[in-house]
Write an enzyme that holds these catalytic residues in place. Structure first.
Site, PDB file in Angstrom:
ATOM      1  N   VAL A 155       0.754  -1.186  -0.027  1.00 48.35           N
ATOM      2  CA  VAL A 155       0.010   0.196   0.056  1.00 48.35           C
ATOM      3  C   VAL A 155       0.740   1.185   0.165  1.00 48.35           C
ATOM      4  CG1 VAL A 155      -2.044  -0.918   0.974  1.00 48.35           C
ATOM      5  CG2 VAL A 155      -0.369   0.026   2.615  1.00 48.35           C
ATOM      6  N   SER A 156       0.195   2.367  -0.333  1.00 47.13           N
ATOM      7  CA  SER A 156       1.296   3.507  -0.610  1.00 47.13           C
ATOM      8  C   SER A 156       1.628   4.359   0.884  1.00 47.13           C
ATOM      9  CB  SER A 156       0.447   4.554  -1.589  1.00 47.13           C
ATOM     10  OG  SER A 156       0.306   4.057  -2.815  1.00 47.13           O
ATOM     11  N   SER A 157       0.595   4.488   1.841  1.00 47.71           N
ATOM     12  CA  SER A 157       0.896   5.064   3.006  1.00 47.71           C
ATOM     13  C   SER A 157       0.737   4.499   4.156  1.00 47.71           C
ATOM     14  CB  SER A 157      -0.159   6.554   2.821  1.00 47.71           C
ATOM     15  OG  SER A 157      -1.528   5.943   2.749  1.00 47.71           O
TER      16      SER A 157
END
Length: 181
Positions: free
Chosen positions: A9-11
């Site tokens: 996931v990105s964050s």
């Protein structure tokens, strides 16, 4: 033949559990996961570990192609690395299996769309920032350096390195503040 999973996931506030559960349910012997942007492979330690670990006949499994890469260049580099190890790539939610010709073709198409989506998002973000600046609302990010604190510590006789250490900033930032004075 062993199947290994990769989740991303990105964050830090996003949740990896759905991807991890899906990969385990698909039969992955191990799942590596990380919270890093997919726009680059730089700094994606878990991805590099799994790529280094792959053996001939192994499968690298992901839930969707955008979990692996957001640019066609990075995607192609990863696929080349996987193929170079004699392994294959499989996406659980998309008809991608690089051991087949159709899977390879579909992978390339999805990679182009993932990059296109990233570029559209960047354009919308820049448009929003331009609009906010025009309306006087956009202030940019908050300064992470207190110039007064840098100057105060310098006045006490501290050097650039010690100031940077005490304030938890880079030495170049200290000299930038002192040079602007």
């Amino acid at each position: 033949m062993t199947m290994y999973g990769y989740a991303r996931v990105s964050s830090v506030d996003q949740d990896l559990s759905i991807q991890i559960e899906a990969l385990k349910a698909a039969g992955c012997a191990a799942v590596r996961a990380e919270k890093k942007s997919g726009t680059s492979t730089d700094g994606r330690v878990e991805l590099q570990i799994i790529l280094d670990f792959l053996q001939p006949g192994d499968i690298l499994a992901i839930t969707r192609i955008d979990r692996l890469a957001r640019s066609i260049g990075d995607l192609q580099d990863i696929v080349r690395s996987v193929r170079g190890k004699g392994a294959s790539l499989r996406a659980l939610e998309q008809p991608i299996d690089t051991s087949t010709a159709a899977g390879k073709a579909f992978l390339d198409m999805l990679g182009v769309f993932a990059e296109f989506e990233t570029n559209l998002r960047r354009e919308r973000q820049l448009e929003g920032i331009a609009r906010a600046k025009a309306e006087g609302v956009y202030k940019g990010r908050r300064p992470s350096i207190d110039p007064a604190a840098v100057k105060e510590l310098r006045a006490r006789g501290l050097g650039g390195s010690e100031i940077a250490k005490q304030l938890g900033i880079g030495r170049a930032s200290v000299y930038r503040v002192l040079g602007a004075a």
